[in-house]
Design a protein around this motif. Structure first.
Motif, PDB file in Angstrom:
ATOM      1  N   ARG A   1       0.823  -1.280   0.145  1.00  0.00           N
ATOM      2  CA  ARG A   1      -0.074   0.107   0.022  1.00  0.00           C
ATOM      3  C   ARG A   1       0.831   1.220   0.104  1.00  0.00           C
ATOM      4  N   LEU A   2       0.264   2.421  -0.437  1.00  0.00           N
ATOM      5  CA  LEU A   2       1.164   3.515  -0.632  1.00  0.00           C
ATOM      6  C   LEU A   2       0.802   4.462   0.736  1.00  0.00           C
ATOM      7  N   THR A   3       1.789   4.861   1.205  1.00  0.00           N
ATOM      8  CA  THR A   3       1.434   5.755   2.413  1.00  0.00           C
ATOM      9  C   THR A   3       2.759   6.931   2.086  1.00  0.00           C
ATOM     10  N   CYS A   4       2.373   8.379   1.933  1.00  0.00           N
ATOM     11  CA  CYS A   4       3.090   9.200   1.545  1.00  0.00           C
ATOM     12  C   CYS A   4       2.521  10.640   1.943  1.00  0.00           C
ATOM     13  N   GLN A   5       3.333  11.565   1.762  1.00  0.00           N
ATOM     14  CA  GLN A   5       2.831  12.943   1.884  1.00  0.00           C
ATOM     15  C   GLN A   5       3.471  13.673   0.830  1.00  0.00           C
TER      16      GLN A   5
ATOM     17  N   LYS B   1       6.780   7.005   2.918  1.00  0.00           N
ATOM     18  CA  LYS B   1       7.142   5.893   3.882  1.00  0.00           C
ATOM     19  C   LYS B   1       7.077   4.455   3.262  1.00  0.00           C
ATOM     20  N   SER B   2       6.149   4.172   2.440  1.00  0.00           N
ATOM     21  CA  SER B   2       5.835   2.892   1.807  1.00  0.00           C
ATOM     22  C   SER B   2       5.375   3.162   0.341  1.00  0.00           C
ATOM     23  N   VAL B   3       5.945   2.430  -0.242  1.00  0.00           N
ATOM     24  CA  VAL B   3       5.366   2.464  -1.832  1.00  0.00           C
ATOM     25  C   VAL B   3       5.155   0.842  -2.422  1.00  0.00           C
TER      26      VAL B   3
END
Length: 142
Positions: free
Chosen positions: A48-52, A66-68
């Motif tokens: 899963r995608l976690t980003c800012q 954070k995770s791609v």
């Protein structure tokens, strides 16, 4: 247009979340948290995608990942309203990785750095020479 991670992202069924925050008058943050890619039904948490995206009133943009997902089918970059100027950070590649950050400065903010060519392409089997001039005397430290 800012493409933090331009792909078919899936926010259905409350699986992934999008948050936003006006941190101060000069800083706006958008966060994608545990977002699936469309058509990846049983995607594990690490896919899963976690980003800012952190947007500054100066024009500076900070992208934090954070995770791609492991896919190579996405785009990261920016383009102006007239669609005649832009910057591609990554396109259909594995250049964006977990725990990575990208900082994009407006041209006036990066006057300490100069490239011999503003754009270009090179085939995978060929090389191109580019001169990068760095003037440390004008770097804004803060």
């Amino acid at each position: 247009m800012i493409a933090v991670y331009w792909d078919d992202l899936d926010l259905r069924e409350d699986e992934g979340k999008v948050y936003y925050l006006q941190l101060d008058p000069d800083t706006f943050i958008i966060q994608y948290e545990a977002v699936y890619q469309f058509n990846s039904n049983a995607s594990p948490a690490d896919e899963r995608l976690t980003c800012q995206a952190i947007l500054k009133s100066s024009g500076e943009v900070i992208l934090q990942y954070k995770s791609v997902p492991t896919t190579e089918y996405y785009l990261v970059g920016m383009q102006n309203d007239e669609l005649n100027q832009g910057v591609t950070v990554a396109s259909n590649s594995s250049q964006i990785t977990n725990q990575m950050g990208v900082r994009i400065l407006p041209p006036a903010e990066a006057s300490w750095l100069e490239l011999s060519s503003g754009s270009g392409t090179s085939l995978p089997s060929l090389t191109s020479d580019i001169t990068l001039t760095f003037d440390p005397a004008t770097v804004p430290f803060n």
